[in-house]
Every structure is written in structure tokens, then in C-alpha cells.
Scaffold this motif. Structure first.
Motif, PDB file in Angstrom:
ATOM      1  N   MET A  57     -16.414  -6.272   3.266  1.00 38.24           N
ATOM      2  CA  MET A  57     -17.047  -4.995   2.902  1.00 38.24           C
ATOM      3  C   MET A  57     -17.109  -4.840   1.392  1.00 38.24           C
ATOM      4  SD  MET A  57     -16.044  -1.189   4.163  1.00 38.24           S
ATOM      5  CE  MET A  57     -14.430  -1.132   3.437  1.00 38.24           C
ATOM      6  N   ARG A 101      -7.719   7.956  -1.390  1.00 36.91           N
ATOM      7  CA  ARG A 101      -8.981   7.199  -1.373  1.00 36.91           C
ATOM      8  C   ARG A 101      -9.787   7.418  -0.104  1.00 36.91           C
ATOM      9  NH1 ARG A 101      -9.587   3.631  -6.078  1.00 36.91           N
ATOM     10  NH2 ARG A 101      -7.570   3.886  -7.064  1.00 36.91           N
ATOM     11  N   THR A 128       0.873  -1.166   0.000  1.00 31.43           N
ATOM     12  CA  THR A 128       0.000   0.000   0.000  1.00 31.43           C
ATOM     13  C   THR A 128       0.911   1.216   0.000  1.00 31.43           C
ATOM     14  OG1 THR A 128      -1.946   1.018   1.006  1.00 31.43           O
ATOM     15  CG2 THR A 128      -0.254   0.239   2.537  1.00 31.43           C
ATOM     16  N   GLY A 187     -17.060  -2.134  -0.600  1.00 34.38           N
ATOM     17  CA  GLY A 187     -16.760  -0.720  -0.366  1.00 34.38           C
ATOM     18  C   GLY A 187     -17.590   0.237  -1.201  1.00 34.38           C
ATOM     19  N   LYS A 188     -17.750  -0.086  -2.485  1.00 33.89           N
ATOM     20  CA  LYS A 188     -18.451   0.864  -3.372  1.00 33.89           C
ATOM     21  C   LYS A 188     -19.932   0.981  -3.002  1.00 33.89           C
ATOM     22  CE  LYS A 188     -15.565   1.062  -7.492  1.00 33.89           C
ATOM     23  NZ  LYS A 188     -14.353   0.389  -6.996  1.00 33.89           N
ATOM     24  N   CYS A 226     -21.259   1.386  13.172  1.00 25.20           N
ATOM     25  CA  CYS A 226     -20.954   2.814  12.984  1.00 25.20           C
ATOM     26  C   CYS A 226     -22.097   3.726  13.422  1.00 25.20           C
ATOM     27  CB  CYS A 226     -20.592   3.092  11.526  1.00 25.20           C
ATOM     28  SG  CYS A 226     -19.096   2.222  11.062  1.00 25.20           S
ATOM     29  N   ARG A 240     -13.918  11.169   1.461  1.00 23.25           N
ATOM     30  CA  ARG A 240     -14.717  11.415   0.244  1.00 23.25           C
ATOM     31  C   ARG A 240     -16.213  11.291   0.552  1.00 23.25           C
ATOM     32  NH1 ARG A 240     -13.092   7.727  -4.331  1.00 23.25           N
ATOM     33  NH2 ARG A 240     -12.786   6.238  -2.659  1.00 23.25           N
ATOM     34  N   TRP A 287      -2.075   6.238  -1.785  1.00 26.67           N
ATOM     35  CA  TRP A 287      -3.334   5.517  -2.011  1.00 26.67           C
ATOM     36  C   TRP A 287      -4.294   5.774  -0.850  1.00 26.67           C
ATOM     37  CZ3 TRP A 287      -7.095   2.375  -0.253  1.00 26.67           C
ATOM     38  CH2 TRP A 287      -7.945   1.776  -1.191  1.00 26.67           C
ATOM     39  N   ALA A 291     -15.882   7.780   8.152  1.00 33.39           N
ATOM     40  CA  ALA A 291     -15.479   6.511   7.525  1.00 33.39           C
ATOM     41  C   ALA A 291     -14.540   6.747   6.353  1.00 33.39           C
ATOM     42  CB  ALA A 291     -16.700   5.742   7.041  1.00 33.39           C
ATOM     43  N   ASN A 292     -14.746   7.867   5.662  1.00 37.56           N
ATOM     44  CA  ASN A 292     -13.955   8.149   4.474  1.00 37.56           C
ATOM     45  C   ASN A 292     -14.126   9.634   4.153  1.00 37.56           C
ATOM     46  OD1 ASN A 292     -13.255   8.557   1.674  1.00 37.56           O
ATOM     47  ND2 ASN A 292     -13.259   6.338   1.448  1.00 37.56           N
ATOM     48  N   ARG A 297      -5.719  -5.528   2.764  1.00 37.23           N
ATOM     49  CA  ARG A 297      -5.353  -4.103   2.797  1.00 37.23           C
ATOM     50  C   ARG A 297      -6.517  -3.173   2.496  1.00 37.23           C
ATOM     51  NH1 ARG A 297      -2.149  -3.368  -3.003  1.00 37.23           N
ATOM     52  NH2 ARG A 297      -3.921  -4.045  -4.271  1.00 37.23           N
ATOM     53  N   ASP A 298      -7.515  -3.671   1.733  1.00 35.40           N
ATOM     54  CA  ASP A 298      -8.638  -2.802   1.369  1.00 35.40           C
ATOM     55  C   ASP A 298      -9.439  -2.382   2.608  1.00 35.40           C
ATOM     56  OD1 ASP A 298      -9.299  -5.551   1.548  1.00 35.40           O
ATOM     57  OD2 ASP A 298     -11.219  -5.190   0.553  1.00 35.40           O
TER      58      ASP A 298
HETATM   59  C1  LIG Z   1     -12.846   1.098   0.563  1.00 36.38           C
HETATM   60  C2  LIG Z   1     -12.656   2.293  -0.357  1.00 36.38           C
HETATM   61  C3  LIG Z   1     -11.709   3.295   0.280  1.00 36.38           C
HETATM   62  C4  LIG Z   1     -12.054   1.796  -1.663  1.00 36.38           C
HETATM   63  O1  LIG Z   1     -11.937   2.862  -2.578  1.00 36.38           O
HETATM   64  P1  LIG Z   1     -12.235   2.602  -4.132  1.00 36.38           P
HETATM   65  O2  LIG Z   1     -11.901   3.864  -4.822  1.00 36.38           O
HETATM   66  O3  LIG Z   1     -13.638   2.083  -4.234  1.00 36.38           O
HETATM   67  O4  LIG Z   1     -11.153   1.542  -4.491  1.00 36.38           O
HETATM   68  P2  LIG Z   1     -11.367   0.071  -5.130  1.00 36.38           P
HETATM   69  O5  LIG Z   1     -11.993  -0.826  -4.116  1.00 36.38           O
HETATM   70  O6  LIG Z   1     -12.035   0.247  -6.437  1.00 36.38           O
HETATM   71  O7  LIG Z   1      -9.873  -0.373  -5.355  1.00 36.38           O
HETATM   72  C5  LIG Z   1      -9.088   0.209  -6.354  1.00 36.38           C
HETATM   73  C6  LIG Z   1      -7.771  -0.531  -6.435  1.00 36.38           C
HETATM   74  O8  LIG Z   1      -6.990  -0.268  -5.258  1.00 36.38           O
HETATM   75  C7  LIG Z   1      -6.506  -1.499  -4.712  1.00 36.38           C
HETATM   76  N1  LIG Z   1      -6.417  -1.351  -3.256  1.00 36.38           N
HETATM   77  C8  LIG Z   1      -7.356  -1.661  -2.315  1.00 36.38           C
HETATM   78  N2  LIG Z   1      -6.860  -1.359  -1.097  1.00 36.38           N
HETATM   79  C9  LIG Z   1      -5.631  -0.844  -1.273  1.00 36.38           C
HETATM   80  C10 LIG Z   1      -4.649  -0.353  -0.397  1.00 36.38           C
HETATM   81  N3  LIG Z   1      -4.822  -0.295   0.941  1.00 36.38           N
HETATM   82  N4  LIG Z   1      -3.480   0.086  -0.923  1.00 36.38           N
HETATM   83  C11 LIG Z   1      -3.268   0.069  -2.243  1.00 36.38           C
HETATM   84  N5  LIG Z   1      -4.162  -0.408  -3.136  1.00 36.38           N
HETATM   85  C12 LIG Z   1      -5.333  -0.858  -2.646  1.00 36.38           C
HETATM   86  C13 LIG Z   1      -7.545  -2.516  -5.123  1.00 36.38           C
HETATM   87  O9  LIG Z   1      -6.954  -3.803  -5.101  1.00 36.38           O
HETATM   88  C14 LIG Z   1      -7.891  -2.041  -6.517  1.00 36.38           C
HETATM   89  O10 LIG Z   1      -6.887  -2.488  -7.377  1.00 36.38           O
HETATM   90  P3  LIG Z   1      -7.272  -2.978  -8.906  1.00 36.38           P
HETATM   91  O11 LIG Z   1      -7.915  -1.795  -9.546  1.00 36.38           O
HETATM   92  O12 LIG Z   1      -5.933  -3.335  -9.455  1.00 36.38           O
HETATM   93  O13 LIG Z   1      -8.200  -4.129  -8.694  1.00 36.38           O
HETATM   94  C15 LIG Z   1     -14.014   2.979  -0.637  1.00 36.38           C
HETATM   95  O14 LIG Z   1     -14.810   2.161  -1.451  1.00 36.38           O
HETATM   96  C16 LIG Z   1     -14.762   3.304   0.619  1.00 36.38           C
HETATM   97  O15 LIG Z   1     -14.318   4.066   1.456  1.00 36.38           O
HETATM   98  N6  LIG Z   1     -15.978   2.760   0.790  1.00 36.38           N
HETATM   99  C17 LIG Z   1     -16.763   2.991   1.983  1.00 36.38           C
HETATM  100  C18 LIG Z   1     -16.133   2.307   3.122  1.00 36.38           C
HETATM  101  C19 LIG Z   1     -16.818   2.585   4.400  1.00 36.38           C
HETATM  102  O16 LIG Z   1     -17.377   3.621   4.584  1.00 36.38           O
HETATM  103  N7  LIG Z   1     -16.751   1.620   5.292  1.00 36.38           N
HETATM  104  C20 LIG Z   1     -17.214   1.719   6.610  1.00 36.38           C
HETATM  105  C21 LIG Z   1     -18.647   2.032   6.679  1.00 36.38           C
HETATM  106  S1  LIG Z   1     -19.070   2.379   8.279  1.00 36.38           S
END
Ligand SMILES: CC(C)(COP(=O)(O)OP(=O)(O)OC[C@H]1O[C@@H](n2cnc3c(N)ncnc32)[C@H](O)[C@@H]1OP(=O)(O)O)[C@@H](O)C(=O)NCCC(=O)NCCS
Length: 351
Positions: free
Chosen positions: A241, A36, A28, A243-244, A112, A283, A32, A280-281, A175-176
Motif C-alpha cells: 500500500m 494516525r 508500534t 498509504g499517502k 473496500c 482522518r 501511533w 479505513a482511517n 506494521r504500516d
Molecule cells: C497508512 C497511514 C495510516 C500512514 O500514516 P502516515 O501519516 O502517512 O504515516 P507514514 O507512512 O508517513 O509513516 C510515518 C512514520 O511512522 C512509521 N510507522 C508506520 N507504521 C507504524 C506503526 N504501526 N507503528 C509505529 N510507527 C509506524 C513509519 O515507518 C514512518 O517512520 P519514519 O518517518 O521514521 O520513516 C495513512 O497513510 C493511511 O491511512 N493511508 C490510507 C490507508 C487506507 O485507507 N488504506 C485502505 C484503503 S481501503
């Protein structure tokens, strides 16, 4: 008679973990994680330190801030998704550690949205006259979910040992999710007071059709045995999760419910002085702010320093806003959160 927050406090674990430190453990990067999620660092509890310990710290501070002693508390609401034990809940453990009387303690499982659900219950308890002083705690130790036995010493700077390729690969699998969460606790004392300041309209919602988007498949009593080495190795004891989908629900449903509580209170959204959004994020926080047409300075954030601390985020944010002098008499505040369940809601609070 209104339910008024008369004291706030936080409980802070000792280990500050930067994005850079995490990037030594897995694939990571600071970039990133910042881009994100907006997170720059988070706190991790020490091994052996549980959410009750952090909750006790926060509660002690909140009770002192209210000018009370622990024996003044009539009821406890403890919100956490990372309890010390499957049973009993954290409530009785906190009661003993704080030296409360044998008052009832309730354990809240709305993740949450736990703090908001706690506010609703506290308000009902106080307005019914059943209790006079309620302690509401939100506390989490998410590190128990995380595979940091693979590199904990390196992570907290106690070792310069290089992480092996196998450890790095295993850490990268999750890591996600792991980079998003941090540990911490916040507590408030809520008391019934004459006057027109305090909690106003609260609206809570649940949509069980969304239960699968943020859930934990392992450590389940549908499984036999309920937890196993296989479940741990396959990552099923970590939250799953989508995420999207969570993201989309958050930026749609939180603005909706904020509008709902404003309308029911007879105030326009633009009349809100501060909107405290579950952290949570970044964004998501900015998305909610923009959908509602509020200026960024009305929607404070601290996710950069804490990450997502689940049930603890709203009481920590409220405490920090108070400490910074952002909360002044005569303001219209709103709280909002969304999380696993799906549970979401909002509350108006007049200072
Ligand atoms: C989780 C979250 C940050 C991910 O952001 P995203 O822009 O949707 O990112 P994606 O899941 O599409 O991942 C994009 C890429 O980053 C990669 N990636 C994921 N975690 C990563 C990390 N920690 N470091 C680097 N790369 C990572 C993925 O593998 C993916 O790679 P690929 O395109 O080669 O497959 C976002 O969806 C989010 O915040 N969602 C809400 C989460 C939330 O609120 N949770 C708690 C609720 S209470």
C-alpha cells in the motif's frame, strides 16, 4: 418499485486485540495507531475460521432480521478480498452452510468498494424482476495475511511468553499495514418493494491507473510458481500500500462522488441525514466530512472498535447505526467507499 434493505446482521470473530497487545509483538504504540488511524482495537478470527464462517453468521442474523428463512433467498452476492480458497469462491460455501436452495451465488472482488458494487448488482437484479430477495454479504479475515504465527498465543492472552527480538523485528516489517486491518462480516437482505423508500441513485467508478497503489504482488498467476516461500518471506503475500496516495485519493474522490449522487437525486449535500463512509482511517472519514461541510454527528464511525474490515465495513456500520436507532424513517442516507482498484462510488438510500 425500490430495492429495500429489509434485514441486517453482523458476524463477529472472538478475539479483541488492542493496540497495546500489538505493541507487545512489534515496534508500534497505542499512540501511533490512535493518532494516525483512529483505531483502538480490532477483532481477529480464530485460526481455522474463515471469511465464509463470519459471513454465514452475519447472513443468518440478517435473514432472521428480515423475518425470512434461508430458503427464501433467490441470489447471493459475496464480497471479500480474503476468500477461504482461491477457488471456488465463498458463495457456494455459504450457500451450503446456510442451507439455501441451489440459487446462483456471485463472488465480488472490489475490495473496500465491494459492498457498494454489490448494492448496484442487487439493485439491478431486483429492478429487472429477475430475483426478489438478494442476500449481500461483505466478510473478511485479514489475519491470514499477517505474520502472527510469530506470537499469536501472546497476542490473544493465552501465553505470557516474551516475543524474541527476531520475531519482533519480523513483525515490525509490516506494521504500516497490519495494525490497520481487522476481521468481521456484515450482511443485508435486499427485497423489491413498492413505495419510494430504498436504494436511489448509485454511481460507481474505476481507475485502473491507480491499481498499483494498493495491490498484492505475491500469490499471482503471473509468477511461476504462483506462490513460493520466497514470496512469503519477502512480504509479497501481504497487500502493498502506498498509504499517502490512497489517503489523497480517498479524501478527494469520495466527496466528489457523494456530490454526484446528491446532484443526480436532486438533494443538496446538507440535506443528507447520515453519510456512511468506508472505515479505513479516522482522518480520512473526518477529511470527507469536512470537505463536504457536514457536521460530525452526520458521519458516524466505528473504526475505533473494528479497524478496516474492507468489504464488511459498510454493512457493519449500517447495522450498528440501525441498532443504535440512528436510522429513522424519512431520512436521506448516503454510502461511500474507495479502495484497491482503484474502485470507488456512492449510493443514496431513503428510509
Ligand atoms: C497508512 C497511514 C495510516 C500512514 O500514516 P502516515 O501519516 O502517512 O504515516 P507514514 O507512512 O508517513 O509513516 C510515518 C512514520 O511512522 C512509521 N510507522 C508506520 N507504521 C507504524 C506503526 N504501526 N507503528 C509505529 N510507527 C509506524 C513509519 O515507518 C514512518 O517512520 P519514519 O518517518 O521514521 O520513516 C495513512 O497513510 C493511511 O491511512 N493511508 C490510507 C490507508 C487506507 O485507507 N488504506 C485502505 C484503503 S481501503
Amino acid at each position: 418499485m425500490r430495492s429495500v434493505i429489509t434485514g441486517t446482521g453482523i458476524g463477529v470473530p472472538p478475539n479483541v486485540v488492542t493496540n497495546e497487545a500489538l505493541s507487545r509483538l512489534m515496534d508500534t504504540s497505542d499512540e501511533w495507531i490512535r493518532v494516525r488511524s483512529g483505531i483502538q482495537e480490532r477483532r481477529y478470527a480464530d485460526p481455522g475460521q474463515g471469511s465464509t464462517d463470519l459471513g454465514v453468521m452475519a447472513a443468518r442474523n440478517a435473514i432472521a432480521d428480515a423475518g425470512l428463512t434461508p430458503t427464501d433467498i433467490d441470489a447471493v452476492l459475496f464480497a471479500t478480498m480474503t476468500p477461504d480458497h482461491m477457488l471456488p469462491g465463498n458463495g457456494p460455501l455459504l450457500q451450503t452452510a446456510l442451507g439455501l436452495r441451489d440459487v446462483p451465488t456471485f463472488d465480488i472482488r472490489q475490495q473496500c468498494s465491494g459492498f457498494l458494487y454489490g448494492l448496484e448488482l442487487a439493485d439491478l437484479f431486483l429492478q429487472s424482476g429477475r430475483y426478489r430477495r438478494v442476500l449481500l454479504v461483505g466478510a473478511e479475515v485479514h489475519t491470514g495475511f499477517m505474520p502472527w504465527h510469530l506470537g499469536w498465543d501472546t497476542l490473544i492472552g493465552q501465553s505470557t511468553r516474551e516475543i524474541t527480538e527476531a520475531e519482533r523485528a519480523e513483525n515490525t516489517l509490516t506494521r504500516d499495514r497490519t495494525v490497520l486491518f481487522g476481521d468481521g462480516a456484515g450482511a443485508v437482505v435486499i427485497e423489491a418493494r413498492e413505495g419510494d423508500t430504498g436504494l436511489g441513485v448509485i454511481r460507481l467508478h474505476t481507475d485502473g491507473t491507480g491499481a498499483g497503489v494498493l495491490t498484492m504482488h505475491g500469490a499471482s498467476f503471473k509468477r511461476r510458481p504462483f506462490v513460493s516461500v520466497d514470496q512469503i518471506q519477502s512480504g509479497e503475500t501481504l497487500p502493498f500500500m502506498s498509504g499517502k496516495e490512497v489517503f489523497r485519493s480517498a479524501v478527494t474522490l469520495m466527496p466528489q462522488v457523494v456530490r454526484e449522487v446528491c446532484e443526480a437525486s436532486g438533494i443538496a449535500v446538507e440535506e443528507l441525514d447520515l453519510l456512511l463512509v468506508h472505515q479505513a482511517n479516522m482522518r480520512i472519514i473526518e477529511g470527507v466530512q469536512k470537505v463536504l461541510g457536514l457536521p460530525p454527528e452526520k458521519v458516524p464511525h466505528n473504526i475505533e472498535r473494528w479497524g478496516n474490515t474492507t468489504a464488511a465495513t459498510l454493512p457493519i456500520l449500517f447495522h450498528e447505526c440501525r441498532t443504535l436507532g440512528l436510522i429513522r424513517p424519512g431520512m436521506n442516507l448516503a454510502f461511500t467507499a474507495l479502495g484497491s482498484g482503484l474502485h470507488w462510488g456512492a449510493a443514496i438510500y431513503r428510509t
